[in-house]
Design an enzyme around this catalytic site. Sequence first.
Site, PDB file in Angstrom:
ATOM      1  N   ASP A  12       9.347 -10.314 -25.075  1.00 55.56           N
ATOM      2  CA  ASP A  12       8.294  -9.911 -25.991  1.00 55.56           C
ATOM      3  C   ASP A  12       8.724 -10.355 -27.395  1.00 55.56           C
ATOM      4  O   ASP A  12       9.892 -10.701 -27.612  1.00 55.56           O
ATOM      5  CB  ASP A  12       8.128  -8.388 -25.908  1.00 55.56           C
ATOM      6  CG  ASP A  12       7.204  -7.837 -26.965  1.00 55.56           C
ATOM      7  OD1 ASP A  12       6.056  -8.312 -27.058  1.00 55.56           O
ATOM      8  OD2 ASP A  12       7.634  -6.939 -27.708  1.00 55.56           O
ATOM      9  N   ASP A 172       9.812  -3.951 -25.587  1.00 56.92           N
ATOM     10  CA  ASP A 172      10.020  -2.704 -26.307  1.00 56.92           C
ATOM     11  C   ASP A 172       8.983  -1.634 -26.021  1.00 56.92           C
ATOM     12  O   ASP A 172       9.105  -0.517 -26.530  1.00 56.92           O
ATOM     13  CB  ASP A 172      10.049  -2.957 -27.821  1.00 56.92           C
ATOM     14  CG  ASP A 172       8.666  -3.287 -28.371  1.00 56.92           C
ATOM     15  OD1 ASP A 172       7.989  -4.170 -27.806  1.00 56.92           O
ATOM     16  OD2 ASP A 172       8.255  -2.647 -29.349  1.00 56.92           O
TER      17      ASP A 172
END
Length: 224
Positions: A12, A172
């Site tokens: 990400d 996350d």
Amino acid sequence: MSPVPFECVVFDLDGTLIDSAPDIARALNRTLGDLARAPLGLDQVISMVGDGSTALLRRALLATGPELAGPEFQDALGRFLDVYYEESENPSCLYPGVTETLAELSVRGVALGLCTNKPERITRRLLGFLGLEALFAAVAGGDTLPVKKPDGRHLGWVIETLGGGRAAMVGDNANDVQAARSAGVPVVAVSYGYPRMPVGELGADVVIDRFPDLPEALARLPRA
């Protein structure tokens, strides 16, 4: 040095590699200002990021006044994306150890990919300014495919583009974990990003507090 038991690792971007919330907040508040709306605080913006630009702008509009629809919303979205593209020329800092750790994984033969819900043109511009573009062999933004995270096909496309093999995800928030589960790959979560919930409740296989701890964490992951 622990071996990395994966052919490819997909990351990400926001909250994982880069603390982008200040940049997003500036672009969002410029857009809100154009609409004669009050600015949002950084903590408010952080609570809204993660699901792509369309969802972010809708949340910001609802927090500052009446919802926009149809052409009005599309005009506002286009304005926000243009402003954010401009803001990406001066990106916020990478989290400590990101560049060095990504380079280490690449040198060790791991193919690196990026899977983000941020628009692709802004993502690639950021990677260029941050000096990371050459490290990623595959990049999928939130508008690259008809689907995006948490849909596992978004992550799956990146893995396939990297050549397949044993893969892992690093993110996350819940979208990253859900995409990994849907794609059938293990996932590492970082504790310092924008999870919008306690990081321990995300359901990741391993949680790390420092990005340089990633190679050792990957060695502890279950193999998909």
